[in-house]
Design an enzyme around this catalytic site. Structure first.
Site, PDB file in Angstrom:
ATOM      1  N   CYS A 137       1.372  12.047  -4.535  1.00 57.32           N
ATOM      2  CA  CYS A 137       0.976  13.595  -4.935  1.00 57.32           C
ATOM      3  C   CYS A 137       0.920  14.574  -6.059  1.00 57.32           C
ATOM      4  O   CYS A 137       0.888  13.875  -6.550  1.00 57.32           O
ATOM      5  CB  CYS A 137       2.010  14.219  -3.952  1.00 57.32           C
TER       6      CYS A 137
ATOM      7  N   SER B 251       1.859  -0.617  -1.313  1.00 56.67           N
ATOM      8  CA  SER B 251       3.153  -0.621  -2.001  1.00 56.67           C
ATOM      9  C   SER B 251       3.149   1.555  -1.368  1.00 56.67           C
ATOM     10  O   SER B 251       5.102   1.521  -2.125  1.00 56.67           O
ATOM     11  CB  SER B 251       2.752  -0.220  -3.537  1.00 56.67           C
TER      12      SER B 251
ATOM     13  N   HIS C 190      -0.677  13.207   1.873  1.00 58.29           N
ATOM     14  CA  HIS C 190      -0.084  12.189   2.620  1.00 58.29           C
ATOM     15  C   HIS C 190      -0.151  11.630   3.753  1.00 58.29           C
ATOM     16  O   HIS C 190       0.471  10.835   3.382  1.00 58.29           O
ATOM     17  CB  HIS C 190       1.564  12.783   1.572  1.00 58.29           C
TER      18      HIS C 190
ATOM     19  N   ASN D 271      -6.331  -1.301   0.233  1.00 59.64           N
ATOM     20  CA  ASN D 271      -4.910  -1.767   1.047  1.00 59.64           C
ATOM     21  C   ASN D 271      -4.268  -0.768   1.949  1.00 59.64           C
ATOM     22  O   ASN D 271      -3.543  -0.262   1.089  1.00 59.64           O
ATOM     23  CB  ASN D 271      -3.922  -2.518   0.098  1.00 59.64           C
TER      24      ASN D 271
ATOM     25  N   GLN E 162      -7.488   0.892  -4.542  1.00 57.18           N
ATOM     26  CA  GLN E 162      -8.325   0.502  -6.330  1.00 57.18           C
ATOM     27  C   GLN E 162      -9.082  -0.226  -6.477  1.00 57.18           C
ATOM     28  O   GLN E 162     -10.011  -0.574  -5.778  1.00 57.18           O
ATOM     29  CB  GLN E 162      -6.880  -0.655  -6.296  1.00 57.18           C
TER      30      GLN E 162
ATOM     31  N   HIS F 162      -4.698   5.497  -0.725  1.00 52.76           N
ATOM     32  CA  HIS F 162      -5.486   5.351  -1.740  1.00 52.76           C
ATOM     33  C   HIS F 162      -5.559   3.960  -2.081  1.00 52.76           C
ATOM     34  O   HIS F 162      -5.634   3.200  -1.186  1.00 52.76           O
ATOM     35  CB  HIS F 162      -5.138   5.849  -2.844  1.00 52.76           C
TER      36      HIS F 162
ATOM     37  N   HIS G 208       0.735   6.998   0.592  1.00 53.29           N
ATOM     38  CA  HIS G 208      -0.692   8.046   0.225  1.00 53.29           C
ATOM     39  C   HIS G 208      -1.796   7.494   0.482  1.00 53.29           C
ATOM     40  O   HIS G 208      -1.691   6.419  -0.043  1.00 53.29           O
ATOM     41  CB  HIS G 208      -0.411   8.752  -1.427  1.00 53.29           C
TER      42      HIS G 208
ATOM     43  N   CYS H 164       6.396  11.140  -3.809  1.00 51.98           N
ATOM     44  CA  CYS H 164       5.172  10.180  -4.046  1.00 51.98           C
ATOM     45  C   CYS H 164       4.605  10.450  -5.274  1.00 51.98           C
ATOM     46  O   CYS H 164       4.359  11.664  -5.569  1.00 51.98           O
ATOM     47  CB  CYS H 164       4.344  11.093  -2.112  1.00 51.98           C
TER      48      CYS H 164
HETATM   49  O1  LIG Z   1      -0.724  -3.321  -6.129  1.00 50.88           O
HETATM   50  P1  LIG Z   1      -0.026  -2.657  -5.398  1.00 50.88           P
HETATM   51  O2  LIG Z   1      -0.737  -1.732  -4.444  1.00 50.88           O
HETATM   52  O3  LIG Z   1       1.280  -2.248  -6.010  1.00 50.88           O
HETATM   53  O4  LIG Z   1      -0.042  -4.080  -4.768  1.00 50.88           O
HETATM   54  C1  LIG Z   1      -0.599  -4.375  -3.440  1.00 50.88           C
HETATM   55  O5  LIG Z   1      -2.437  -5.052  -3.697  1.00 50.88           O
HETATM   56  C2  LIG Z   1      -2.603  -6.075  -4.920  1.00 50.88           C
HETATM   57  C3  LIG Z   1      -3.523  -6.644  -5.326  1.00 50.88           C
HETATM   58  O6  LIG Z   1      -4.152  -6.520  -3.858  1.00 50.88           O
HETATM   59  C4  LIG Z   1      -1.993  -7.539  -4.130  1.00 50.88           C
HETATM   60  O7  LIG Z   1      -1.650  -8.388  -5.522  1.00 50.88           O
HETATM   61  C5  LIG Z   1      -0.366  -6.938  -4.103  1.00 50.88           C
HETATM   62  O8  LIG Z   1       0.831  -8.094  -3.898  1.00 50.88           O
HETATM   63  C6  LIG Z   1       0.161  -6.000  -2.739  1.00 50.88           C
HETATM   64  O9  LIG Z   1       1.230  -5.317  -2.910  1.00 50.88           O
END
Ligand SMILES: O=P(O)(O)O[C@H]1O[C@H](CO)[C@@H](O)[C@H](O)[C@H]1O
Ligand SMILES: O=P(O)(O)O[C@H]1O[C@H](CO)[C@@H](O)[C@H](O)[C@H]1O
Lengths: 382, 382
Positions: free
Chosen positions: B56, B167, B119, B159, B174, B172, B170, B53
């Protein structure tokens, strides 16, 4: 880099139809993908007839209420689980009580349109002659709803592929007809009206002209020997800039300048046409032709039955002359795949909370689609 | 039926924040589901540390450029594959050429916030004491971006779950900070301004009051013996009508009257708070408390790590006093599941082409969430 390059630098583009922005981050395709991958659709392996399918000819329907006829091309029936119904009690108004609890009753009708008796094919596998009855069915349901005084808008659409929430793989679309003009088409009418107010013209007629101009310019620039940098030139003059996927004398298929989904396309009538039922025979044949060619290109892109949600925007059936004048027939195709048959783009997080976002430019997407063949990657099914 | 019943008849509700409608078709939950089912998330079986990961502690990152420190609570770093960047060339204006090709450059910064070194957990498994450092990290990044003259908006989001495009499992979130105020928050500011113009007050302060009133009325009506039909009563007076999921002295969690996603919720500050950094210690503790309780309820609903996209809307960082006065801190939670851990709601077809649509009423969703326990269904992980 000292020059702004649309293939490398982040920018946002304005969608003049929905009146919203989309963030374009072209360098982002390099990020590694450790997320979810789809299991490939088993559509290739479906039988021509499935005894457990409630859309196949002669079979019982989902709620056991009816038996499908032994139909030969298309078949339309009222949805057994409709989102809206023609008859329901009136809703007393109470929105007045609190402006934050605003609600309206919605009457309507929902139909299902089977495109073919064959369980194992999709529009992309059909000949344009086989697509013609689908177009006629769309025209007939629209015209019959147009006579219904309680129906003011007819939304024709198709969800193709399990990944796009399609609940049955038998080739079919839906028609939701409602009392109100739904949010999306209503916003488009507002945008078209504002554009007309400002310029005197139709936004989509002008857009067709713009895309044909860009394509022509791109073709002529490409045929010259040019080593000057194009990064600072207007996009409209960028030789890499064509967004046209395919065309015929009545329709143009483009990846719109403001596309949100990776391989989103718009199918536009080249002339100002308010509704499908106004088409002449040539236009009808041209529509069948371009639907076959573009869905075939989609399938060929990742060598899979390419999933999408597709829908038709045309004049509302509310009898308002101004709306009929504004409307310009177009189809939107919203396909979720990004990198392959199994890796999709998720419109989540930032997209839901802040702004639509895409990873490849519309011009790159158009290039890839226009490079695809119009002969289907599978041997013809029949 | 002669009376309109919100639990059976189709209606549309208005979202005053996004200024859009959502179609509500409550009877539609009876339709059989033959569509796609998710494979259940393997989150329960993840190890506490995963050597492969890239989030981690102590591990190499995705692009091999850096090694994560041995962090103990949260860890923030610049995204290795950012959607926007601080430095890029200027874009000469050429929008003027053609109003249909409108484009702007977007500068910004993208950060990743790891919620925990573990994790194998999510926010729903953490104690409110463990959530406090996450809140502090959100506050710190917001405040540091606020000092950056090139950044005018900070979008914090998470997300959760592969089904929501996450993706890496873990825990997290953004942070995408941009030069422009993105479409969604910009529209909310417009809506808040219009409401203030009309009523003199804050829409979200009034909304908190509305939902508390409805809840109080519902509770008092439920405690009386009532056999009169409620179908024709205003929804606000409907005893089934409470949309509150849980609350504490500083925050209220509701399924908004205009929810689109089946179990969508909004977390609202009870007082007019423009940004998280304006919270006092009690409010901070209350935020950690309610985040734990509501994410725990989510997990308990279908006994799975409940997927969602979540984001925070607060004052932009553009220094515009009017925006700071209008903003009222709230979180949106958009979870995709509808019937079980494996059956999701697809916002496709009609939703993409015409109008948002939901199958259960917000009041039914709120009832189910408020019936869930605040003790996690799994034995505590630690
Ligand atoms: O940024 P990550 O986790 O790679 O990607 C994820 O979040 C993003 C922001 O919402 C999106 O645009 C991507 O389609 C999604 O897969
Ligand atoms: O009507 P279907 O095929 O059962 O259902 C599908 O299309 C509908 C209309 O776009 C959506 O609301 C559903 O979420 C989707 O699963």
């Amino acid at each position: 880099a000292t020059h702004f390059d649309f293939n490398h630098h982040s920018h946002r583009r304005f969608n003049p139809l929905s009146s919203s922005w989309v963030l374009c981050s072209p360098h982002r395709t390099q990020r590694p993908w450790q997320g979810k991958e789809e299991v490939e659709d088993a559509a290739n392996q479906r039988p021509a007839y499935d005894s457990s399918c409630y859309l196949c000819p002669g079979n019982k329907r989902a709620n056991n209420s009816a038996t499908n006829p032994d139909y030969k091309d298309t078949f339309i029936f009222e949805n057994d689980f409709p989102a809206v119904r023609q008859n329901q009690p009136n809703l007393g108004s109470f929105s007045d009580t609190n402006p934050l609890l605003k609600v309206e009753s919605v009457r309507g009708q929902c139909h299902v349109v089977c495109f073919s008796p064959r369980h194992d094919i999709t529009l992309a596998d059909m000949t344009s002659n086989e697509i013609l009855p689908v177009i006629d069915t769309w025209i007939n349901i629209y015209e019959s709803m147009r006579k219904n005084p309680d129906i003011n808008h007819v939304q024709i659409f198709e969800n193709k592929g399990a990944i796009m929430g399609c609940s049955n793989p038998h080739p079919h679309g839906q028609v939701w007809s409602t009392q109100d003009i739904p949010q999306g088409p209503a916003q488009e009418l507002v945008s078209l009206a504002q554009y007309k107010e400002k310029t005197g013209g139709c936004m989509l007629c002008d857009y067709v002209k713009t895309e044909v101009d860009v394509m022509t310019k791109a073709a002529s620039t490409a045929s010259q020997d040019s080593d000057t940098t194009t990064a600072t030139k207007p996009l409209a003059e960028n030789p890499e800039g064509s967004r046209v996927v395919c065309e015929n004398s009545s329709f143009l298929c483009v990846v719109p300048f403001w596309a949100t989904w990776p391989f989103e396309t718009m199918l536009l009538a080249r002339t100002h046409l308010s509704r499908l039922s106004d088409m002449n025979e040539t236009q009808k044949e041209d529509l069948a032709d371009i639907l076959r060619r573009m869905t075939c290109r989609y399938d060929n892109l990742f060598k899979c039955p390419f999933p999408y949600s597709m829908g038709i925007h045309q004049a509302p059936t509310n009898g308002v002359q101004e709306h009929e004048d504004l409307a310009h027939v177009h189809f939107h195709f919203y396909p979720p795949l990004l990198r392959s048959a199994t890796v999709q783009k998720f419109l989540v997080g930032f997209e839901l909370l802040a702004q639509a976002q895409r990873d490849i430019t519309p011009e790159q997407a158009a290039k890839r689609l226009s490079d695809c063949s119009e002969v289907h990657y599978k041997a013809p099914v029949k």
